[in-house]
Design a protein around this motif. Sequence first.
Motif, PDB file in Angstrom:
ATOM      1  N   ASP A  75       0.822  -1.214   0.000  1.00 53.49           N
ATOM      2  CA  ASP A  75       0.000   0.000   0.000  1.00 53.49           C
ATOM      3  C   ASP A  75       0.859   1.269   0.000  1.00 53.49           C
ATOM      4  O   ASP A  75       0.413   2.328  -0.433  1.00 53.49           O
ATOM      5  CB  ASP A  75      -0.946   0.013   1.202  1.00 53.49           C
ATOM      6  CG  ASP A  75      -2.029  -1.054   1.100  1.00 53.49           C
ATOM      7  OD1 ASP A  75      -2.276  -1.556  -0.017  1.00 53.49           O
ATOM      8  OD2 ASP A  75      -2.617  -1.397   2.147  1.00 53.49           O
ATOM      9  N   SER A  76       2.094   1.155   0.471  1.00 45.05           N
ATOM     10  CA  SER A  76       2.993   2.317   0.499  1.00 45.05           C
ATOM     11  C   SER A  76       3.491   2.699  -0.895  1.00 45.05           C
ATOM     12  O   SER A  76       3.775   3.853  -1.160  1.00 45.05           O
ATOM     13  CB  SER A  76       4.209   2.020   1.382  1.00 45.05           C
ATOM     14  OG  SER A  76       3.809   1.715   2.684  1.00 45.05           O
ATOM     15  N   TYR A  77       3.625   1.719  -1.773  1.00 46.69           N
ATOM     16  CA  TYR A  77       4.180   1.952  -3.111  1.00 46.69           C
ATOM     17  C   TYR A  77       3.112   2.383  -4.101  1.00 46.69           C
ATOM     18  O   TYR A  77       1.998   1.879  -4.082  1.00 46.69           O
ATOM     19  CB  TYR A  77       4.839   0.677  -3.650  1.00 46.69           C
ATOM     20  CG  TYR A  77       6.201   0.393  -3.073  1.00 46.69           C
ATOM     21  CD1 TYR A  77       7.300   1.143  -3.449  1.00 46.69           C
ATOM     22  CD2 TYR A  77       6.389  -0.645  -2.169  1.00 46.69           C
ATOM     23  CE1 TYR A  77       8.554   0.871  -2.927  1.00 46.69           C
ATOM     24  CE2 TYR A  77       7.638  -0.926  -1.646  1.00 46.69           C
ATOM     25  CZ  TYR A  77       8.716  -0.157  -2.039  1.00 46.69           C
ATOM     26  OH  TYR A  77       9.946  -0.430  -1.534  1.00 46.69           O
ATOM     27  N   ASP A  78       3.489   3.301  -4.985  1.00 47.16           N
ATOM     28  CA  ASP A  78       2.616   3.711  -6.085  1.00 47.16           C
ATOM     29  C   ASP A  78       2.933   2.937  -7.357  1.00 47.16           C
ATOM     30  O   ASP A  78       2.207   3.013  -8.324  1.00 47.16           O
ATOM     31  CB  ASP A  78       2.766   5.210  -6.370  1.00 47.16           C
ATOM     32  CG  ASP A  78       2.199   6.066  -5.267  1.00 47.16           C
ATOM     33  OD1 ASP A  78       1.212   5.632  -4.640  1.00 47.16           O
ATOM     34  OD2 ASP A  78       2.736   7.154  -5.029  1.00 47.16           O
ATOM     35  N   ASP A  79       4.045   2.231  -7.370  1.00 53.96           N
ATOM     36  CA  ASP A  79       4.504   1.547  -8.567  1.00 53.96           C
ATOM     37  C   ASP A  79       3.847   0.180  -8.709  1.00 53.96           C
ATOM     38  O   ASP A  79       3.779  -0.593  -7.753  1.00 53.96           O
ATOM     39  CB  ASP A  79       6.034   1.393  -8.509  1.00 53.96           C
ATOM     40  CG  ASP A  79       6.578   0.753  -9.756  1.00 53.96           C
ATOM     41  OD1 ASP A  79       6.512   1.400 -10.814  1.00 53.96           O
ATOM     42  OD2 ASP A  79       7.043  -0.394  -9.672  1.00 53.96           O
ATOM     43  N   HIS A  80       3.399  -0.114  -9.933  1.00 54.90           N
ATOM     44  CA  HIS A  80       2.699  -1.376 -10.180  1.00 54.90           C
ATOM     45  C   HIS A  80       3.611  -2.588 -10.043  1.00 54.90           C
ATOM     46  O   HIS A  80       3.172  -3.638  -9.579  1.00 54.90           O
ATOM     47  CB  HIS A  80       2.064  -1.378 -11.569  1.00 54.90           C
ATOM     48  CG  HIS A  80       1.000  -0.341 -11.720  1.00 54.90           C
ATOM     49  ND1 HIS A  80      -0.186  -0.406 -11.038  1.00 54.90           N
ATOM     50  CD2 HIS A  80       0.941   0.790 -12.450  1.00 54.90           C
ATOM     51  CE1 HIS A  80      -0.933   0.636 -11.336  1.00 54.90           C
ATOM     52  NE2 HIS A  80      -0.267   1.384 -12.194  1.00 54.90           N
ATOM     53  N   PHE A  81       4.866  -2.463 -10.445  1.00 57.22           N
ATOM     54  CA  PHE A  81       5.743  -3.632 -10.362  1.00 57.22           C
ATOM     55  C   PHE A  81       6.023  -4.009  -8.911  1.00 57.22           C
ATOM     56  O   PHE A  81       6.021  -5.187  -8.571  1.00 57.22           O
ATOM     57  CB  PHE A  81       7.054  -3.429 -11.119  1.00 57.22           C
ATOM     58  CG  PHE A  81       7.888  -4.676 -11.111  1.00 57.22           C
ATOM     59  CD1 PHE A  81       7.570  -5.731 -11.944  1.00 57.22           C
ATOM     60  CD2 PHE A  81       8.937  -4.830 -10.225  1.00 57.22           C
ATOM     61  CE1 PHE A  81       8.300  -6.914 -11.915  1.00 57.22           C
ATOM     62  CE2 PHE A  81       9.675  -6.000 -10.189  1.00 57.22           C
ATOM     63  CZ  PHE A  81       9.357  -7.042 -11.041  1.00 57.22           C
ATOM     64  N   TYR A  82       6.279  -3.016  -8.056  1.00 52.42           N
ATOM     65  CA  TYR A  82       6.492  -3.323  -6.638  1.00 52.42           C
ATOM     66  C   TYR A  82       5.266  -4.029  -6.070  1.00 52.42           C
ATOM     67  O   TYR A  82       5.381  -5.005  -5.333  1.00 52.42           O
ATOM     68  CB  TYR A  82       6.761  -2.061  -5.827  1.00 52.42           C
ATOM     69  CG  TYR A  82       8.173  -1.556  -5.905  1.00 52.42           C
ATOM     70  CD1 TYR A  82       9.253  -2.347  -5.552  1.00 52.42           C
ATOM     71  CD2 TYR A  82       8.441  -0.260  -6.316  1.00 52.42           C
ATOM     72  CE1 TYR A  82      10.557  -1.877  -5.604  1.00 52.42           C
ATOM     73  CE2 TYR A  82       9.740   0.229  -6.373  1.00 52.42           C
ATOM     74  CZ  TYR A  82      10.790  -0.582  -6.020  1.00 52.42           C
ATOM     75  OH  TYR A  82      12.067  -0.121  -6.069  1.00 52.42           O
ATOM     76  N   LYS A  83       4.099  -3.516  -6.399  1.00 46.75           N
ATOM     77  CA  LYS A  83       2.864  -4.140  -5.913  1.00 46.75           C
ATOM     78  C   LYS A  83       2.760  -5.581  -6.427  1.00 46.75           C
ATOM     79  O   LYS A  83       2.352  -6.479  -5.696  1.00 46.75           O
ATOM     80  CB  LYS A  83       1.651  -3.326  -6.343  1.00 46.75           C
ATOM     81  CG  LYS A  83       1.517  -2.008  -5.600  1.00 46.75           C
ATOM     82  CD  LYS A  83       0.294  -1.259  -6.089  1.00 46.75           C
ATOM     83  CE  LYS A  83       0.132   0.062  -5.394  1.00 46.75           C
ATOM     84  NZ  LYS A  83      -0.329  -0.044  -4.018  1.00 46.75           N
ATOM     85  N   TYR A  84       3.159  -5.785  -7.675  1.00 45.13           N
ATOM     86  CA  TYR A  84       3.123  -7.117  -8.279  1.00 45.13           C
ATOM     87  C   TYR A  84       4.061  -8.065  -7.531  1.00 45.13           C
ATOM     88  O   TYR A  84       3.678  -9.190  -7.191  1.00 45.13           O
ATOM     89  CB  TYR A  84       3.513  -7.007  -9.757  1.00 45.13           C
ATOM     90  CG  TYR A  84       3.718  -8.321 -10.461  1.00 45.13           C
ATOM     91  CD1 TYR A  84       2.636  -9.118 -10.827  1.00 45.13           C
ATOM     92  CD2 TYR A  84       4.996  -8.774 -10.763  1.00 45.13           C
ATOM     93  CE1 TYR A  84       2.824 -10.326 -11.474  1.00 45.13           C
ATOM     94  CE2 TYR A  84       5.195  -9.979 -11.407  1.00 45.13           C
ATOM     95  CZ  TYR A  84       4.101 -10.749 -11.768  1.00 45.13           C
ATOM     96  OH  TYR A  84       4.296 -11.934 -12.407  1.00 45.13           O
ATOM     97  N   VAL A  85       5.282  -7.625  -7.279  1.00 50.49           N
ATOM     98  CA  VAL A  85       6.266  -8.460  -6.571  1.00 50.49           C
ATOM     99  C   VAL A  85       5.748  -8.808  -5.180  1.00 50.49           C
ATOM    100  O   VAL A  85       5.800  -9.970  -4.749  1.00 50.49           O
ATOM    101  CB  VAL A  85       7.639  -7.755  -6.479  1.00 50.49           C
ATOM    102  CG1 VAL A  85       8.566  -8.461  -5.503  1.00 50.49           C
ATOM    103  CG2 VAL A  85       8.283  -7.662  -7.853  1.00 50.49           C
ATOM    104  N   LEU A  86       5.241  -7.821  -4.463  1.00 49.07           N
ATOM    105  CA  LEU A  86       4.765  -8.066  -3.102  1.00 49.07           C
ATOM    106  C   LEU A  86       3.533  -8.972  -3.096  1.00 49.07           C
ATOM    107  O   LEU A  86       3.380  -9.818  -2.216  1.00 49.07           O
ATOM    108  CB  LEU A  86       4.489  -6.739  -2.398  1.00 49.07           C
ATOM    109  CG  LEU A  86       5.749  -5.881  -2.183  1.00 49.07           C
ATOM    110  CD1 LEU A  86       5.371  -4.508  -1.661  1.00 49.07           C
ATOM    111  CD2 LEU A  86       6.741  -6.576  -1.271  1.00 49.07           C
TER     112      LEU A  86
END
Length: 190
Positions: A75-86
Amino acid sequence: MIMKLPGSDEKLRKQEIEIVSMLNRWYQVKEDLIYSFEKIALSDIAEPSKSYIKDFVARVKGGIDIDTALEMMSDSYDDHFYKYVLKQLRFNIKYRGNTGELLDNLESQMMKLDEEATRRKISTSRERRIIKVIYFLSPAAGIISIVRNPVSGEFFLETQAGMIAMVAAGAVYLSGLLFYCLTGRNSSDV
């Protein structure tokens, strides 16, 4: 909507690769995801990732389960790839998947995406140079045509319709050139 600075996508992509690669390497050293995140938090990665990872480690050590802590970090990240990895890590932990294999695959995927982005950047740069040459040779071709062909010279320089056509063509040319220059400056591909 978040505005991005020119080149920020490339910096973010490099940071994503670095984090996934470090996560994979530390996980290979000791098959413990928390240990891997702790080692990344101690490294020299850029903010805000460093703070997010430190917060994640502190939450898990404070008693929050890993799935919830990963969701909070996502939820802290705005980037889609970070969200994907997490999200992949959360799914992997929930269903007891092979985390080492997942991290290897994510790192490989990131490397392929980076290679493709670099290839596209080179291709786009080459195409932009060709467009620049065409833009700067076009007026010369028009002037040569008017000077060398007496009929076109007479039409464009001595008739009202020809002068209007020449002004209209010049306006279209200048607006195209202006558009090209403005989009070229805002593009991270140049």
